[in-house]
Write an enzyme that holds these catalytic residues in place. Structure first.
Site, PDB file in Angstrom:
ATOM      1  N   HIS A  57       0.808  -1.216   0.000  1.00 26.68           N
ATOM      2  CA  HIS A  57       0.000   0.000   0.000  1.00 26.68           C
ATOM      3  C   HIS A  57       0.845   1.270   0.000  1.00 26.68           C
ATOM      4  O   HIS A  57       0.336   2.378  -0.213  1.00 26.68           O
ATOM      5  CB  HIS A  57      -0.917   0.010   1.230  1.00 26.68           C
ATOM      6  CG  HIS A  57      -2.195   0.766   1.014  1.00 26.68           C
ATOM      7  ND1 HIS A  57      -2.391   1.630  -0.031  1.00 26.68           N
ATOM      8  CD2 HIS A  57      -3.363   0.787   1.721  1.00 26.68           C
ATOM      9  CE1 HIS A  57      -3.594   2.155   0.046  1.00 26.68           C
ATOM     10  NE2 HIS A  57      -4.206   1.663   1.091  1.00 26.68           N
TER      11      HIS A  57
ATOM     12  N   ASP B 178      -2.451   1.906  -4.389  1.00 28.67           N
ATOM     13  CA  ASP B 178      -3.685   2.215  -3.670  1.00 28.67           C
ATOM     14  C   ASP B 178      -4.748   1.161  -3.969  1.00 28.67           C
ATOM     15  O   ASP B 178      -4.645   0.406  -4.946  1.00 28.67           O
ATOM     16  CB  ASP B 178      -4.208   3.598  -4.072  1.00 28.67           C
ATOM     17  CG  ASP B 178      -3.316   4.712  -3.540  1.00 28.67           C
ATOM     18  OD1 ASP B 178      -2.663   4.489  -2.499  1.00 28.67           O
ATOM     19  OD2 ASP B 178      -3.268   5.773  -4.184  1.00 28.67           O
TER      20      ASP B 178
END
Length: 603
Positions: A573, A577
């Site tokens: 992450h 995204d």
């Protein structure tokens, strides 16, 4: 002259290796290119062959010691047999000479007594494993079948005494606590003698059989030599009558005793050519007896349940009589024809609904404390490192692969004939994943921690997670984005085969920019997989199962039975995204559901 055994270069970036096991002891005879020791690196576990024939005079690096590439591991004396034998015991001890003796003399001394004294020959052949064998030729030995594997059980001989065999042709099937595998013939010729019968267990390095010169008519003689024991009662009536009273009575009527002696046949069967049919007769009987209690993989059980196949009625064709996927499919197809006749029997239709509990055998590891294999340490360290250094999470989508599965079913036979490899579903997923990576750069990238930069790769080097007896390995399909389905299928089959055969090189395990893990092949619906170090994403493929699904058609919305699977994308992450992950998964899903592979499949 002493020949030095050194640690060779084992791939780019590999600078050292750890000796995990010596396959030969000091004083033992070795042949050129024969596996001498096993070495483990942070990339791969491999065998180091002997650079020359001779006697292993000195071991310089002990097991569990780590040395750099180029370091001297051992010395081999390639001089004449006498000096070499003298040097070894002088350096070590008398037992070493005894250990060195068996390998070379094994075929010769036992051949001499058999020719000088016919009387002792029957005694060893009465117990197949006990008698070292009297035939001269190339010995077939039980090879090392993986780390910590010390013995194996012969489950089936694929050739009989007197048969012609070719080098590298499958000769027998062996089962260990790690893997079931075929042992190839080390040379071409005629199978003169089988030393270890079916269902017998032998240690690694033990002689299993002897292969003589090709087309040699006398090759059949060594086998009948053992049955001459019943003919020798004339010179030695007392001993013959005592050890073999049973065979003496049924001798006049060989047809009757053959079935009665099917049980003991595994031991003496290899020697007598006439009794060869008795051995095959016993083998199927044993296979049928063990079919019900044999271990069956979850995939096979699932397939059997879906097709209403009773596994207790299926005869397995796999190693040791195990039931394979093909056996279940064949049984299901065979049942389709007779199905209309017995249709009135409702009980039969209800039977498949009641699933039987799997017959599981207790693991031999229960209650044990064993040393952790090096490969498990390497895998563990990499996974912990990845979890600690990345911000990982997973996203999942459901994919309807009905069209794709139908395309595969139509094309697989012609594809196999044309390309020489089977068409599994895996190449379709690799093709779709690689194609989508080209449009979604953040998924095919790397974070450079020290520089504080991001590298977006311009090639799609896809790692394929392969389950092997030694542990999980990930060979890499280089430039997968530029390959068609046939190229991906060939690369996948080649790399997976090398991993399972222990022939994979470090370079073939390095350089992945993205990874795919097909956990569905073992029946899992989906997994929250861990992103490997040096990458930012990994794709997990779940099991393909038939489920009711909502389908939009020109006539409206309907519900139908479809082939469905889950795709999981785990990602870092810090760079990717959730929206990036969803866009990538949606692209892969669209490619698979469209199933526009007709041109590549030749349809």
């Amino acid at each position: 002259m002493a020949v030095s055994v050194t640690l060779p270069a084992l791939g780019e970036s590999v600078t050292e290796g750890t000796v995990t096991r010596w396959l030969k002891a000091e004083g033992e005879r070795v042949e050129a290119d024969e596996p001498l020791l096993e070495v483990s690196t942070d990339k791969v576990d491999t065998e180091i062959p002997a650079p020359a024939s001779g006697v292993l005079s000195s071991i310089k690096v002990a097991e569990d010691e780590t040395v750099e590439v180029g370091a001297e591991l051992a010395l081999i004396d390639d001089g004449s047999g006498a000096p070499a034998a003298e040097q070894a015991p002088a350096a070590e001890q008398a037992p070493a000479a005894e250990q060195a003796a068996p390998p070379a003399p094994a075929p010769e001394p036992q051949a001499e007594p058999s020719t000088e004294q016919p009387a002792p020959a029957p005694a060893p052949t009465a117990e197949a494993a006990a008698g070292g064998g009297s035939a001269q030729g190339t010995d077939v030995v039980l090879p090392a079948l993986g780390e910590s594997v010390t013995e194996g059980t012969v489950t089936r001989w694929l050739k009989s005494v007197g048969d012609t065999v070719e080098a590298d042709e499958p000769l027998l099937e062996v089962s260990t606590d790690k893997v079931d595998t075929e042992i190839p013939a080390p040379a071409s010729g005629t199978l003169l003698e089988i030393v270890v019968g079916e269902d017998e267990t032998a240690e690694v390095g033990a002689k299993l059989a002897v292969i003589g010169e090709a087309g040699a008519a006398p090759a059949a003689a060594p086998a009948p030599a053992a049955p001459e024991a019943p003919a020798q009662p004339a010179p030695t009536p007392a001993p013959a009558a005592t050890p073999v009273p049973a065979p003496a009575a049924p001798a006049p009527a060989p047809a009757a005793p053959a079935p009665q002696q099917a049980a003991p046949a595994p031991a003496p069967a290899p020697a007598p050519a006439p009794q060869a049919p008795a051995a095959p007769a016993a083998a199927p009987a044993a296979a049928q007896a063990t079919d019900e209690g044999a271990y069956v993989t979850p995939l096979v059980r699932k397939l059997a349940a879906e097709n209403g196949v009773d596994l207790s009625t299926v005869k397995g064709t796999g190693v040791g009589g195990r039931i394979r996927k093909q056996d279940v499919i064949a049984a299901a197809e065979a049942a389709k024809a007779p199905a209309p006749a017995p249709a009135p029997a409702p009980a039969a239709a209800a039977a498949p609904a009641a699933k039987k509990a799997p017959s599981l055998e207790a693991s031999p590891l229960r209650g044990q404390t064993v040393k952790m294999p090096r490969i498990r340490k390497v895998i563990g360290d990499n996974m912990v490192k990845a979890l600690h250094e990345q911000a990982q999470l997973s996203s999942v989508v459901e994919v309807d692969v009905t069209r794709l599965m139908k395309l595969r079913a139509r094309a697989k036979d012609a594809f196999a004939a044309r390309e020489g490899v089977k068409l599994s579903p895996m190449p379709f997923f690799v093709k779709a994943a690689a194609q989508a990576l080209k449009a979604h750069a953040p998924i095919n990238a790397k974070i450079n921690e020290a520089e504080g930069t991001i590298t977006y790769f311009d090639t799609e080097n896809i790692g394929i997670a392969v389950d092997s007896e030694k542990g999980l390995m990930t060979p890499v399909i280089k430039n997968a984005g530029d390959l068609n389905l046939a190229g991906i299928a060939k690369a996948t089959a080649d790399l997976a085969g090398k991993v399972r055969a222990g022939k994979i090189s470090p370079d073939e395990l390095a350089g992945a920019t993205f990874t795919i893990s097909n956990t569905g092949s073992r029946g899992a619906l989906f997994d929250t997989i861990i992103v490997p170090p040096g990458q930012v994403a990994i794709l997990g493929i779940g099991a393909t199962v038939k489920r009711p699904a909502v389908i939009e058609t020109e006539e409206g919305t309907v519900i139908g039975v479809r082939d469905m699977t889950y795709l999981t994308l785990s990602y870092d992450h810090r760079l990717v995204d959730g929206a990036d992950a969803a866009r990538y998964l949606t692209a892969v899903k669209a490619i698979l559901e469209a199933g526009e592979f007709e041109v590549e499949l030749g349809l």
